[in-house]
Design a protein around this motif. Structure first.
Motif, PDB file in Angstrom:
ATOM      1  N   ASN A 150      44.282   7.081 -49.144  1.00 37.65           N
ATOM      2  CA  ASN A 150      43.014   6.680 -49.760  1.00 37.65           C
ATOM      3  C   ASN A 150      43.165   5.402 -50.580  1.00 37.65           C
ATOM      4  O   ASN A 150      42.337   5.096 -51.432  1.00 37.65           O
ATOM      5  N   GLY A 151      44.274   4.697 -50.327  1.00 40.68           N
ATOM      6  CA  GLY A 151      44.537   3.456 -51.049  1.00 40.68           C
ATOM      7  C   GLY A 151      45.572   3.604 -52.141  1.00 40.68           C
ATOM      8  O   GLY A 151      46.298   2.667 -52.446  1.00 40.68           O
ATOM      9  N   THR A 152      45.627   4.804 -52.754  1.00 37.59           N
ATOM     10  CA  THR A 152      46.580   5.035 -53.847  1.00 37.59           C
ATOM     11  C   THR A 152      47.531   6.198 -53.548  1.00 37.59           C
ATOM     12  O   THR A 152      48.614   6.275 -54.121  1.00 37.59           O
ATOM     13  N   HIS A 153      47.122   7.124 -52.683  1.00 41.92           N
ATOM     14  CA  HIS A 153      47.936   8.293 -52.350  1.00 41.92           C
ATOM     15  C   HIS A 153      47.990   8.475 -50.829  1.00 41.92           C
ATOM     16  O   HIS A 153      47.092   8.025 -50.116  1.00 41.92           O
ATOM     17  N   CYS A 215      56.231   4.118 -46.585  1.00 44.05           N
ATOM     18  CA  CYS A 215      55.880   3.456 -47.842  1.00 44.05           C
ATOM     19  C   CYS A 215      56.544   4.177 -49.013  1.00 44.05           C
ATOM     20  O   CYS A 215      56.702   5.397 -49.006  1.00 44.05           O
ATOM     21  N   ALA A 216      56.932   3.424 -50.022  1.00 45.34           N
ATOM     22  CA  ALA A 216      57.566   4.011 -51.197  1.00 45.34           C
ATOM     23  C   ALA A 216      56.533   4.761 -52.022  1.00 45.34           C
ATOM     24  O   ALA A 216      55.404   4.301 -52.190  1.00 45.34           O
ATOM     25  N   VAL A 217      56.921   5.928 -52.537  1.00 45.70           N
ATOM     26  CA  VAL A 217      56.033   6.741 -53.357  1.00 45.70           C
ATOM     27  C   VAL A 217      56.677   6.988 -54.715  1.00 45.70           C
ATOM     28  O   VAL A 217      57.898   6.889 -54.867  1.00 45.70           O
ATOM     29  N   LEU A 227      51.396   6.279 -54.035  1.00 47.64           N
ATOM     30  CA  LEU A 227      52.084   5.101 -53.534  1.00 47.64           C
ATOM     31  C   LEU A 227      52.549   4.224 -54.693  1.00 47.64           C
ATOM     32  O   LEU A 227      51.868   4.097 -55.714  1.00 47.64           O
ATOM     33  N   VAL A 228      53.725   3.637 -54.536  1.00 52.11           N
ATOM     34  CA  VAL A 228      54.213   2.692 -55.540  1.00 52.11           C
ATOM     35  C   VAL A 228      53.363   1.427 -55.450  1.00 52.11           C
ATOM     36  O   VAL A 228      53.224   0.841 -54.366  1.00 52.11           O
TER      37      VAL A 228
END
Length: 296
Positions: A150-153, A215-217, A227-228
């Motif tokens: 969702n852009g952030t998670h 992707c790094a979390v 997400l980082v």
């Protein structure tokens, strides 16, 4: 006076068996941990029947880690019983019970040595087996719709096959990407013939490049995972997949083998410590037998 001293041997043996009881709990716990730990390779090897590929020559290695875990569980349960038996033998000072206790303790020690040898013998085979399994499952089973964001998670998609979920979980948890790197998710580049790419049969992403799980979390142990955030003026990994905060440079094969080596070191250290404790138990039980015989 008896060779070891009846009272000294009696209380020493009783104290030892308390330590042995705790050791049995440790062995049992390690075996259960290997089986239930979601980040280990047991989950993957348990599903090899789902894969049609190049794994036949590794058939003897697919359950080595599982069987080693079962050996530890069996050793732990038997150790708990034997520790109780040793306490009774020490208190009652009954020689037949003490001899039975020493024999059983010797059998447990042999079982644990067998588990260590069994895991060590298949160590090199396991390396090839793990690599082949990873390459085969990624190439033939991995799809592009395992996760969404969702852009952030990032979130897990429910209706995907087992191997896609397993790969996504492993890449998020171990902070890695592909077998060797994120390059595995890219199509072959004719201008770079020296770079070997896996040709993924089911991977058809809308955005070219590695999947979201590369992707790094912030916290890899929980999904949905945050997400980082990208660095200043950089493109988010959820958009570019090969830029921003990403694990694309780190392959999962070396990470997974490092995890397996770490577990093997833990198991070896615990096994050696418990083995020494068991040897002392055998010695003290025989000393108590000699002391009882001398006093009579």
């Amino acid at each position: 006076m008896a060779p070891c001293g009846s009272k000294c041997a009696k209380y020493t043996l009783f104290t030892f068996n308390f330590v042995l009881f705790v050791s049995g709990l440790a062995v049992l716990g390690i075996g259960i941990w290997i089986l239930v730990d979601k980040s280990n390779f047991v989950t993957l090897t348990a599903r090899l029947s789902d894969v049609n590929g190049d794994l036949g020559r590794y058939g003897t290695a697919d359950s080595v880690l599982q069987q080693t875990a079962y050996l530890f569980i069996a050793s732990g349960i038997i150790t708990l019983f034997v520790a109780f038996l040793g306490c009774c033998g020490a208190i009652k000072e009954w020689r037949p019970l003490l001899i039975t206790y020493a024999v059983l303790l010797l059998l447990i020690l042999g079982l644990e040595i067998a588990a260590g040898i069994y895991a060590g013998v298949f160590r090199n085979t396991a390396n090839d087996y793990v690599l082949t399994t990873m390459q085969t499952t990624l190439r033939r089973q991995y799809t592009h719709d395992g996760m969404f964001d969702n852009g952030t998670h990032i979130f897990v998609t429910q209706n995907v096959n087992f191997w896609t979920k397993a790969w996504d979980q492993m890449m998020v948890t171990l902070r890695c990407c592909g077998v060797n790197s994120g390059q595995d998710f890219l199509p072959p580049d004719p201008t770079r013939p020296f770079v070997t790419n896996l040709i993924l049969e089911a991977y058809r992403p809308q955005i070219p490049g590695p999947p979201l799980s590369c992707c790094a979390v912030v916290n890899p142990d929980y999904v949905p995972a945050q997400l980082v955030p990208p660095s200043f003026n950089d493109i988010p990994c959820s958009i570019s997949r090969s830029r921003g905060a990403t694990n694309a440079a780190q392959g999962c094969f070396p990470r997974l083998m490092a995890w397996l080596d770490q577990n093997l070191q833990i198991m070896t250290g615990v096994g050696i410590g418990i083995g020494l404790v068991q040897i002392f138990g055998i010695v003290f039980s025989l000393c108590l037998c000699m002391a009882i015989k001398s006093e009579k």
